[in-house]
Motif scaffolding. Structure first.
Motif, PDB file in Angstrom:
ATOM      1  N   LYS A 116      32.730 -18.634   7.043  1.00 14.86           N
ATOM      2  CA  LYS A 116      31.340 -18.776   7.506  1.00 14.86           C
ATOM      3  C   LYS A 116      31.097 -18.067   8.838  1.00 14.86           C
ATOM      4  O   LYS A 116      29.957 -17.784   9.186  1.00 14.86           O
ATOM      5  N   GLN A 117      32.167 -17.761   9.557  1.00 12.08           N
ATOM      6  CA  GLN A 117      32.024 -17.071  10.843  1.00 12.08           C
ATOM      7  C   GLN A 117      31.814 -15.568  10.681  1.00 12.08           C
ATOM      8  O   GLN A 117      31.359 -14.900  11.607  1.00 12.08           O
ATOM      9  N   PHE A 118      32.121 -15.025   9.512  1.00 10.74           N
ATOM     10  CA  PHE A 118      32.046 -13.584   9.276  1.00 10.74           C
ATOM     11  C   PHE A 118      30.683 -13.246   8.666  1.00 10.74           C
ATOM     12  O   PHE A 118      30.554 -13.055   7.464  1.00 10.74           O
ATOM     13  N   ILE A 119      29.681 -13.150   9.526  1.00 11.90           N
ATOM     14  CA  ILE A 119      28.289 -13.080   9.068  1.00 11.90           C
ATOM     15  C   ILE A 119      27.726 -11.668   8.967  1.00 11.90           C
ATOM     16  O   ILE A 119      26.582 -11.494   8.617  1.00 11.90           O
ATOM     17  N   TRP A 120      28.510 -10.651   9.266  1.00 11.46           N
ATOM     18  CA  TRP A 120      27.999  -9.281   9.218  1.00 11.46           C
ATOM     19  C   TRP A 120      28.380  -8.621   7.892  1.00 11.46           C
ATOM     20  O   TRP A 120      29.349  -8.994   7.265  1.00 11.46           O
ATOM     21  N   PRO A 121      27.616  -7.596   7.488  1.00 14.23           N
ATOM     22  CA  PRO A 121      27.894  -6.915   6.218  1.00 14.23           C
ATOM     23  C   PRO A 121      28.898  -5.775   6.378  1.00 14.23           C
ATOM     24  O   PRO A 121      29.085  -5.245   7.474  1.00 14.23           O
ATOM     25  N   ASN A 122      29.495  -5.395   5.258  1.00 10.02           N
ATOM     26  CA  ASN A 122      30.367  -4.211   5.245  1.00 10.02           C
ATOM     27  C   ASN A 122      29.495  -2.971   5.028  1.00 10.02           C
ATOM     28  O   ASN A 122      28.263  -3.051   5.062  1.00 10.02           O
ATOM     29  N   GLU A 123      30.118  -1.834   4.763  1.00 13.69           N
ATOM     30  CA  GLU A 123      29.384  -0.584   4.588  1.00 13.69           C
ATOM     31  C   GLU A 123      28.449  -0.603   3.380  1.00 13.69           C
ATOM     32  O   GLU A 123      27.457   0.119   3.342  1.00 13.69           O
ATOM     33  N   GLN A 124      28.773  -1.411   2.375  1.00 16.15           N
ATOM     34  CA  GLN A 124      27.938  -1.502   1.178  1.00 16.15           C
ATOM     35  C   GLN A 124      26.852  -2.575   1.307  1.00 16.15           C
ATOM     36  O   GLN A 124      26.101  -2.808   0.371  1.00 16.15           O
ATOM     37  N   GLY A 125      26.782  -3.243   2.437  1.00 15.24           N
ATOM     38  CA  GLY A 125      25.766  -4.262   2.656  1.00 15.24           C
ATOM     39  C   GLY A 125      26.152  -5.650   2.175  1.00 15.24           C
ATOM     40  O   GLY A 125      25.334  -6.564   2.200  1.00 15.24           O
ATOM     41  N   ILE A 126      27.391  -5.830   1.739  1.00 12.81           N
ATOM     42  CA  ILE A 126      27.861  -7.143   1.270  1.00 12.81           C
ATOM     43  C   ILE A 126      28.421  -7.902   2.468  1.00 12.81           C
ATOM     44  O   ILE A 126      29.202  -7.358   3.251  1.00 12.81           O
ATOM     45  N   LEU A 127      28.013  -9.143   2.606  1.00 11.05           N
ATOM     46  CA  LEU A 127      28.495  -9.948   3.730  1.00 11.05           C
ATOM     47  C   LEU A 127      29.995 -10.174   3.618  1.00 11.05           C
ATOM     48  O   LEU A 127      30.512 -10.474   2.538  1.00 11.05           O
ATOM     49  N   TRP A 128      30.679 -10.032   4.754  1.00 16.29           N
ATOM     50  CA  TRP A 128      32.125 -10.233   4.763  1.00 16.29           C
ATOM     51  C   TRP A 128      32.508 -11.642   4.333  1.00 16.29           C
ATOM     52  O   TRP A 128      33.523 -11.851   3.695  1.00 16.29           O
ATOM     53  N   LYS A 129      31.673 -12.626   4.674  1.00 20.27           N
ATOM     54  CA  LYS A 129      32.010 -14.000   4.273  1.00 20.27           C
ATOM     55  C   LYS A 129      32.079 -14.131   2.752  1.00 20.27           C
ATOM     56  O   LYS A 129      32.928 -14.835   2.223  1.00 20.27           O
ATOM     57  N   ASP A 130      31.203 -13.405   2.044  1.00 19.66           N
ATOM     58  CA  ASP A 130      31.215 -13.452   0.582  1.00 19.66           C
ATOM     59  C   ASP A 130      32.455 -12.748   0.018  1.00 19.66           C
ATOM     60  O   ASP A 130      33.073 -13.229  -0.934  1.00 19.66           O
ATOM     61  N   ILE A 131      32.801 -11.621   0.618  1.00 19.58           N
ATOM     62  CA  ILE A 131      33.992 -10.890   0.186  1.00 19.58           C
ATOM     63  C   ILE A 131      35.241 -11.748   0.400  1.00 19.58           C
ATOM     64  O   ILE A 131      36.099 -11.851  -0.479  1.00 19.58           O
ATOM     65  N   LEU A 132      35.327 -12.351   1.568  1.00 23.36           N
ATOM     66  CA  LEU A 132      36.499 -13.174   1.890  1.00 23.36           C
ATOM     67  C   LEU A 132      36.595 -14.399   0.978  1.00 23.36           C
ATOM     68  O   LEU A 132      37.691 -14.774   0.552  1.00 23.36           O
ATOM     69  N   LYS A 133      35.458 -15.009   0.671  1.00 19.85           N
ATOM     70  CA  LYS A 133      35.464 -16.155  -0.254  1.00 19.85           C
ATOM     71  C   LYS A 133      35.960 -15.735  -1.637  1.00 19.85           C
ATOM     72  O   LYS A 133      36.759 -16.436  -2.255  1.00 19.85           O
ATOM     73  N   GLN A 134      35.472 -14.604  -2.118  1.00 15.64           N
ATOM     74  CA  GLN A 134      35.895 -14.120  -3.435  1.00 15.64           C
ATOM     75  C   GLN A 134      37.393 -13.825  -3.454  1.00 15.64           C
ATOM     76  O   GLN A 134      38.084 -14.162  -4.419  1.00 15.64           O
ATOM     77  N   ASN A 135      37.879 -13.184  -2.400  1.00 14.50           N
ATOM     78  CA  ASN A 135      39.306 -12.869  -2.332  1.00 14.50           C
ATOM     79  C   ASN A 135      40.159 -14.128  -2.261  1.00 14.50           C
ATOM     80  O   ASN A 135      41.213 -14.207  -2.901  1.00 14.50           O
ATOM     81  N   ALA A 136      39.710 -15.117  -1.493  1.00 14.88           N
ATOM     82  CA  ALA A 136      40.455 -16.374  -1.399  1.00 14.88           C
ATOM     83  C   ALA A 136      40.506 -17.053  -2.763  1.00 14.88           C
ATOM     84  O   ALA A 136      41.565 -17.510  -3.200  1.00 14.88           O
ATOM     85  N   ARG A 137      39.370 -17.095  -3.430  1.00  9.10           N
ATOM     86  CA  ARG A 137      39.309 -17.718  -4.753  1.00  9.10           C
ATOM     87  C   ARG A 137      40.266 -17.020  -5.722  1.00  9.10           C
ATOM     88  O   ARG A 137      41.007 -17.670  -6.465  1.00  9.10           O
ATOM     89  N   LYS A 138      40.251 -15.687  -5.690  1.00  9.70           N
ATOM     90  CA  LYS A 138      41.117 -14.910  -6.580  1.00  9.70           C
ATOM     91  C   LYS A 138      42.590 -15.197  -6.293  1.00  9.70           C
ATOM     92  O   LYS A 138      43.381 -15.400  -7.219  1.00  9.70           O
ATOM     93  N   GLU A 139      42.951 -15.228  -5.007  1.00  6.55           N
ATOM     94  CA  GLU A 139      44.350 -15.500  -4.632  1.00  6.55           C
ATOM     95  C   GLU A 139      44.789 -16.892  -5.095  1.00  6.55           C
ATOM     96  O   GLU A 139      45.902 -17.062  -5.611  1.00  6.55           O
TER      97      GLU A 139
END
Length: 94
Positions: free
Chosen positions: A23-46
């Motif tokens: 929830k602390q990672f509130i900025w987007p990456n180069e594609q405009g996707i929020l880092w918090k969403d990317i990190l959540k997806q990666n955690a779930r996958k792991e």
């Protein structure tokens, strides 16, 4: 072989701590996707990939490495936030 309840609880606590931390990672990456969403997806996958791991040694190692990575990430994040805050204070007080 089923894992002890303790390992399941540790896994759940780690997962929840990771989700809270994202929830602390509130900025987007180069594609405009929020880092918090990317990190959540990666955690779930792991966690999904490790879901059926039954070897207690491997599970323990995964939990220790996961906790250590989370702690290091939060420490670095807090260091950078403090540095940024200090820089802002310096420029305000000129």
């Amino acid at each position: 072989m089923k894992l002890p309840i303790r390992k399941n609880l540790e896994s759940l606590h780690l997962y929840r701590d990771i989700i809270r931390a994202t929830k602390q990672f509130i900025w987007p990456n180069e594609q405009g996707i929020l880092w918090k969403d990317i990190l959540k997806q990666n955690a779930r996958k792991e966690f999904e990939q490790a879901k059926y791991e039954n070897d207690p040694i491997v599970v323990t190692r995964l939990l220790l490495v996961g906790r250590d990575c989370l702690n290091q990430t939060l420490f670095k994040f807090e260091e950078q936030a403090k540095k940024l805050h200090d820089d802002i204070d310096k420029t305000r007080n000129r």
